[in-house]
Motif scaffolding. Sequence first.
Motif, PDB file in Angstrom:
ATOM      1  N   ILE A 194       0.849  -1.188   0.000  1.00 45.02           N
ATOM      2  CA  ILE A 194       0.000   0.000   0.000  1.00 45.02           C
ATOM      3  C   ILE A 194       0.886   1.240   0.000  1.00 45.02           C
ATOM      4  N   ILE A 195       0.575   2.184  -0.878  1.00 46.27           N
ATOM      5  CA  ILE A 195       1.326   3.444  -0.927  1.00 46.27           C
ATOM      6  C   ILE A 195       0.508   4.551  -0.285  1.00 46.27           C
ATOM      7  N   MET A 196       1.122   5.250   0.659  1.00 49.86           N
ATOM      8  CA  MET A 196       0.531   6.446   1.260  1.00 49.86           C
ATOM      9  C   MET A 196       1.338   7.655   0.792  1.00 49.86           C
ATOM     10  N   GLY A 197       0.643   8.759   0.463  1.00 48.24           N
ATOM     11  CA  GLY A 197       1.329   9.946  -0.035  1.00 48.24           C
ATOM     12  C   GLY A 197       1.700  10.932   1.059  1.00 48.24           C
ATOM     13  N   SER A 198       2.349  12.009   0.658  1.00 56.44           N
ATOM     14  CA  SER A 198       2.763  13.041   1.608  1.00 56.44           C
ATOM     15  C   SER A 198       1.554  13.847   2.071  1.00 56.44           C
ATOM     16  N   GLU A 199       1.726  14.546   3.192  1.00 59.17           N
ATOM     17  CA  GLU A 199       0.621  15.279   3.800  1.00 59.17           C
ATOM     18  C   GLU A 199       0.055  16.364   2.888  1.00 59.17           C
ATOM     19  N   LEU A 220     -17.708  11.092   4.526  1.00 62.90           N
ATOM     20  CA  LEU A 220     -19.126  11.439   4.670  1.00 62.90           C
ATOM     21  C   LEU A 220     -19.337  12.853   5.212  1.00 62.90           C
ATOM     22  N   GLY A 221     -18.293  13.438   5.736  1.00 64.64           N
ATOM     23  CA  GLY A 221     -18.401  14.792   6.286  1.00 64.64           C
ATOM     24  C   GLY A 221     -18.003  15.846   5.266  1.00 64.64           C
ATOM     25  N   GLU A 222     -17.831  17.070   5.737  1.00 59.31           N
ATOM     26  CA  GLU A 222     -17.495  18.182   4.845  1.00 59.31           C
ATOM     27  C   GLU A 222     -15.999  18.339   4.624  1.00 59.31           C
ATOM     28  N   ILE A 223     -15.185  17.866   5.572  1.00 57.49           N
ATOM     29  CA  ILE A 223     -13.733  17.935   5.401  1.00 57.49           C
ATOM     30  C   ILE A 223     -13.329  16.853   4.396  1.00 57.49           C
ATOM     31  N   GLU A 224     -12.486  17.205   3.435  1.00 57.71           N
ATOM     32  CA  GLU A 224     -12.256  16.347   2.277  1.00 57.71           C
ATOM     33  C   GLU A 224     -11.271  15.212   2.515  1.00 57.71           C
ATOM     34  N   SER A 225     -10.470  15.284   3.565  1.00 56.06           N
ATOM     35  CA  SER A 225      -9.463  14.235   3.740  1.00 56.06           C
ATOM     36  C   SER A 225      -9.142  14.030   5.206  1.00 56.06           C
ATOM     37  N   LEU A 226      -8.540  12.863   5.493  1.00 58.50           N
ATOM     38  CA  LEU A 226      -8.113  12.525   6.846  1.00 58.50           C
ATOM     39  C   LEU A 226      -6.616  12.759   6.993  1.00 58.50           C
ATOM     40  N   ASN A 227      -6.164  12.879   8.230  1.00 55.27           N
ATOM     41  CA  ASN A 227      -4.731  12.862   8.505  1.00 55.27           C
ATOM     42  C   ASN A 227      -4.147  11.569   7.938  1.00 55.27           C
ATOM     43  N   VAL A 228      -2.962  11.646   7.367  1.00 55.37           N
ATOM     44  CA  VAL A 228      -2.395  10.495   6.663  1.00 55.37           C
ATOM     45  C   VAL A 228      -2.185   9.288   7.575  1.00 55.37           C
ATOM     46  N   SER A 229      -1.830   9.515   8.843  1.00 59.26           N
ATOM     47  CA  SER A 229      -1.626   8.375   9.743  1.00 59.26           C
ATOM     48  C   SER A 229      -2.951   7.698  10.079  1.00 59.26           C
ATOM     49  N   VAL A 230      -4.029   8.489  10.180  1.00 60.36           N
ATOM     50  CA  VAL A 230      -5.355   7.932  10.437  1.00 60.36           C
ATOM     51  C   VAL A 230      -5.826   7.149   9.206  1.00 60.36           C
ATOM     52  N   ALA A 231      -5.646   7.734   8.018  1.00 60.24           N
ATOM     53  CA  ALA A 231      -6.030   7.062   6.776  1.00 60.24           C
ATOM     54  C   ALA A 231      -5.269   5.752   6.612  1.00 60.24           C
ATOM     55  N   CYS A 232      -3.989   5.782   6.945  1.00 64.76           N
ATOM     56  CA  CYS A 232      -3.162   4.581   6.834  1.00 64.76           C
ATOM     57  C   CYS A 232      -3.695   3.490   7.763  1.00 64.76           C
ATOM     58  N   GLY A 233      -4.077   3.882   8.962  1.00 68.67           N
ATOM     59  CA  GLY A 233      -4.628   2.923   9.913  1.00 68.67           C
ATOM     60  C   GLY A 233      -5.894   2.268   9.380  1.00 68.67           C
ATOM     61  N   ALA A 234      -6.751   3.063   8.738  1.00 67.61           N
ATOM     62  CA  ALA A 234      -7.996   2.522   8.176  1.00 67.61           C
ATOM     63  C   ALA A 234      -7.688   1.500   7.086  1.00 67.61           C
ATOM     64  N   PHE A 235      -6.718   1.805   6.232  1.00 69.70           N
ATOM     65  CA  PHE A 235      -6.336   0.877   5.161  1.00 69.70           C
ATOM     66  C   PHE A 235      -5.759  -0.413   5.742  1.00 69.70           C
ATOM     67  N   LEU A 236      -4.853  -0.279   6.696  1.00 71.96           N
ATOM     68  CA  LEU A 236      -4.197  -1.469   7.241  1.00 71.96           C
ATOM     69  C   LEU A 236      -5.181  -2.367   7.983  1.00 71.96           C
ATOM     70  N   TYR A 237      -6.132  -1.774   8.670  1.00 80.20           N
ATOM     71  CA  TYR A 237      -7.094  -2.625   9.379  1.00 80.20           C
ATOM     72  C   TYR A 237      -8.138  -3.237   8.444  1.00 80.20           C
TER      73      TYR A 237
END
Length: 245
Positions: A194-199, A220-237
């Motif tokens: 899995i590739i994660m990009g820069s902030e 689902l919310g109005e903010i368009e993206s998550l913090n990269v470490s949080v997003a990475c956690g979602a992918f890994l789990y």
Amino acid sequence: MENQTQIFGIRAAIEAINAGETIDKVFLQKGLKGELFSELESLINRNSINISYVPVEKLNRLTNKNHQGVVAQISPIEFHDLETLVMSVMESGKTPLFLLLDQLSDVRNFGAIIRTAECTGVNGIVIQKKGGAPVNGDTIKTSAGAVFKIPICKVDHIKDAVFYMQSSGIKVIAATEKTDDTLYDVSFTEPCAIIMGSEDRGINPSILKVVDAKAKLPILGEIESLNVSVACGAFLYEVVRQRLS
């Protein structure tokens, strides 16, 4: 922030590089000139060492010693060879799971990702020699020591790792919003990386062109993206969920 992993001074930095020390990053004072300084710059570039040009105030915060405009950080870990690591994982009989970080710049994000990667069974993390966050005290603290438990490899360019993974039968999946597929539409049960990009920039467009699949998190919310470490956690789990099912 001074610690035993720092080298200060132009000649000391030159000698450390020539001696084969694992230099993670070198901070150089902006506007500094001179024959010895030019020699150090050339040596840094030849060895593809991460470099940052900073004002003298930054160097003064890093150390109270006579730094001569140069502070080098020695990595507290030994980096692994990518080909050797991939081969070892393939031969172990495990289903490979690798994480590629495309010039992630924040050390705390880096540390948090390392911690999650260790908890989710990632076999190794690949970073680029230049442009990414260093492995330093903040990385170690945020990773809760996980940095010492998971192999980390450095490559000249992330694209080199992508091609090697693909040639080894490992599917490369980019975590990017530039797709219609969510991570729930992609299979992670086979060997994958899995590739994660820069902030700030995400994954380099040239890398996105050569990956095997792209996936995004549904927002689902109005903010368009998550913090990269949080997003990475979602992918890994999601990988863990699929492989345990």
